[in-house]
Design a protein around this motif. Structure first.
Motif, mmCIF file in Angstrom:
data_model
loop_
_atom_site.group_PDB
_atom_site.id
_atom_site.type_symbol
_atom_site.label_atom_id
_atom_site.label_comp_id
_atom_site.label_asym_id
_atom_site.label_seq_id
_atom_site.Cartn_x
_atom_site.Cartn_y
_atom_site.Cartn_z
ATOM 1 N N MET A 1 0.830 -1.207 0.000
ATOM 2 C CA MET A 1 0.000 0.000 0.000
ATOM 3 C C MET A 1 0.865 1.259 0.000
ATOM 4 O O MET A 1 0.598 2.231 -0.676
ATOM 5 N N ILE A 2 1.945 1.228 0.825
ATOM 6 C CA ILE A 2 2.818 2.391 0.942
ATOM 7 C C ILE A 2 3.523 2.668 -0.386
ATOM 8 O O ILE A 2 3.641 3.821 -0.815
ATOM 9 N N GLU A 3 3.983 1.597 -1.060
ATOM 10 C CA GLU A 3 4.636 1.782 -2.357
ATOM 11 C C GLU A 3 3.649 2.335 -3.381
ATOM 12 O O GLU A 3 4.001 3.169 -4.211
ATOM 13 N N TRP A 4 2.421 1.862 -3.317
ATOM 14 C CA TRP A 4 1.409 2.320 -4.272
ATOM 15 C C TRP A 4 1.100 3.796 -4.071
ATOM 16 O O TRP A 4 1.083 4.576 -5.020
ATOM 17 N N ILE A 5 0.907 4.210 -2.841
ATOM 18 C CA ILE A 5 0.506 5.596 -2.579
ATOM 19 C C ILE A 5 1.662 6.564 -2.788
ATOM 20 O O ILE A 5 1.454 7.757 -3.014
ATOM 21 N N SER A 6 2.900 6.055 -2.751
ATOM 22 C CA SER A 6 4.060 6.935 -2.943
ATOM 23 C C SER A 6 4.120 7.504 -4.356
ATOM 24 O O SER A 6 4.821 8.486 -4.604
ATOM 25 N N GLY A 7 3.382 6.909 -5.280
ATOM 26 C CA GLY A 7 3.401 7.386 -6.652
ATOM 27 C C GLY A 7 2.516 8.593 -6.902
ATOM 28 O O GLY A 7 2.506 9.124 -8.015
ATOM 29 N N PHE A 8 1.807 9.041 -5.886
ATOM 30 C CA PHE A 8 0.905 10.178 -6.033
ATOM 31 C C PHE A 8 1.520 11.448 -5.439
ATOM 32 O O PHE A 8 2.454 11.391 -4.632
ATOM 33 N N GLN A 9 0.982 12.598 -5.844
ATOM 34 C CA GLN A 9 1.397 13.874 -5.285
ATOM 35 C C GLN A 9 0.858 14.005 -3.851
ATOM 36 O O GLN A 9 -0.120 13.350 -3.495
ATOM 37 N N PRO A 10 1.495 14.848 -3.016
ATOM 38 C CA PRO A 10 1.106 14.961 -1.601
ATOM 39 C C PRO A 10 -0.380 15.258 -1.380
ATOM 40 O O PRO A 10 -1.012 14.638 -0.519
ATOM 41 N N VAL A 11 -0.926 16.196 -2.148
ATOM 42 C CA VAL A 11 -2.345 16.522 -1.969
ATOM 43 C C VAL A 11 -3.211 15.335 -2.369
ATOM 44 O O VAL A 11 -4.231 15.048 -1.724
ATOM 45 N N GLN A 12 -2.796 14.626 -3.417
ATOM 46 C CA GLN A 12 -3.532 13.429 -3.816
ATOM 47 C C GLN A 12 -3.436 12.353 -2.741
ATOM 48 O O GLN A 12 -4.418 11.639 -2.471
ATOM 49 N N GLN A 13 -2.259 12.229 -2.121
ATOM 50 C CA GLN A 13 -2.099 11.260 -1.042
ATOM 51 C C GLN A 13 -3.026 11.595 0.127
ATOM 52 O O GLN A 13 -3.656 10.700 0.712
ATOM 53 N N ALA A 14 -3.096 12.891 0.460
ATOM 54 C CA ALA A 14 -3.985 13.321 1.541
ATOM 55 C C ALA A 14 -5.436 13.016 1.192
ATOM 56 O O ALA A 14 -6.218 12.572 2.047
ATOM 57 N N LEU A 15 -5.794 13.237 -0.071
ATOM 58 C CA LEU A 15 -7.166 12.960 -0.500
ATOM 59 C C LEU A 15 -7.463 11.463 -0.420
ATOM 60 O O LEU A 15 -8.531 11.060 0.072
ATOM 61 N N ILE A 16 -6.536 10.640 -0.876
ATOM 62 C CA ILE A 16 -6.730 9.191 -0.826
ATOM 63 C C ILE A 16 -6.861 8.726 0.625
ATOM 64 O O ILE A 16 -7.744 7.928 0.969
#
Length: 270
Positions: A1-16
């Motif tokens: 999960m951590i590797e997957w979410i690392s591919g997004f921008q910070p604001v996108q990570q916060a949204l996810i």
């Protein structure tokens, strides 16, 4: 999960992350399709669990990083955390004073906030919404801190915080929908009100991440602000409600378990 979410921008990570916490709130609210009533002992234990998670998250995921970041930025280590913490509590007190809401199991005569003619269902939903403002903000700020390059902030820690907040959102969703069903609302309406209490989390999460990215020097204050807001909710609402029916031992044990779960998530993943 951590590797997957690392591919997004910070604001996108916060949204996810906050969409996940919202989804768990909705999942908890969906329990109304299976149960019309819930044991008061179970509900008090779940509320205690939520309180324990919020207390642990306030320290392990917010205040401790705030202190570290303040020191790394050359500030007096205790000043930003203290100021942010107190301002966060004051902010929630202001919202609590202004926003019409009704605590669980309280009669309509005890509605808090400005006077209103809103129905009990809306007032109960707004009470849980108060919980979710600092929770969403905390997750957003945590992801923003990682993007800011703060050494003590990690993506795993931000994910752990989102997981912990999500877990404790399950009983909060049920705590809205099932009492509303008991009051006579249909299952669908009860579910809709229950899940609506979590909608504010993605909004607060994105705002928190944006704030940190735009104004990095405020990060230690922002982390402590979220902690102060959550502790205010715990002390003013979650703990008193979990103990109001005399199930003191169950609520206390729930809080202990919740604290241990959040601490384990943060230390193991962060």
């Amino acid at each position: 999960m951590i590797e997957w979410i690392s591919g997004f921008q910070p604001v996108q990570q916060a949204l996810i992350g906050t969409l996940f916490t919202y989804a768990v709130t909705a999942l908890g609210a969906a329990m109304v399709f299976f149960f019309k009533n819930i044991s008061k002992k179970v509900l008090d234990g779940m509320l205690g669990f939520a309180a324990g998670v919020m207390i642990a998250a306030s320290f392990w995921s917010l205040l401790a990083p705030s202190i570290d970041m303040a020191e790394q930025m050359g500030m007096i280590p205790w000043v930003p955390p203290v100021i942010g913490f107190l301002v966060g509590g004051a902010f929630l007190r202001l919202v609590d004073k202004l926003l019409p809401h009704l605590h669980l199991n309280a009669p309509m005569s005890e509605v808090e906030g400005v006077k209103t003619s809103w129905h009990k269902s809306i007032l109960l939903t707004l009470a849980i919404t108060l919980h979710n403002i600092p929770e969403g903000l905390a997750v957003g700020v945590a992801f923003g801190a990682v993007a800011a390059g703060i050494p003590s902030a990690s993506l795993a820690g931000a994910v752990a915080l989102a997981l912990g907040i999500g877990i404790q959102n399950f009983p909060e969703g049920a705590a809205v929908s099932i009492p509303l069903r008991r009051e006579g609302l249909s299952r669908t309406k009860s579910f809709m009100y229950g899940q609506a209490s979590g909608i504010v989390e993605p909004i607060a999460g994105v705002l928190g991440a944006l704030l940190v990215l735009v104004m990095q020097p405020v990060l230690p204050y922002a982390l402590a602000f979220a902690a102060g807001a959550m502790i205010f909710v715990v002390v003013e609402e979650a703990i008193p409600e979990s103990q109001s029916s005399g199930n003191t031992d169950i609520a206390t044990l729930g809080a202990m378990v919740g604290f241990a779960v959040m601490m384990t998530l943060d230390v193991a993943l962060g």
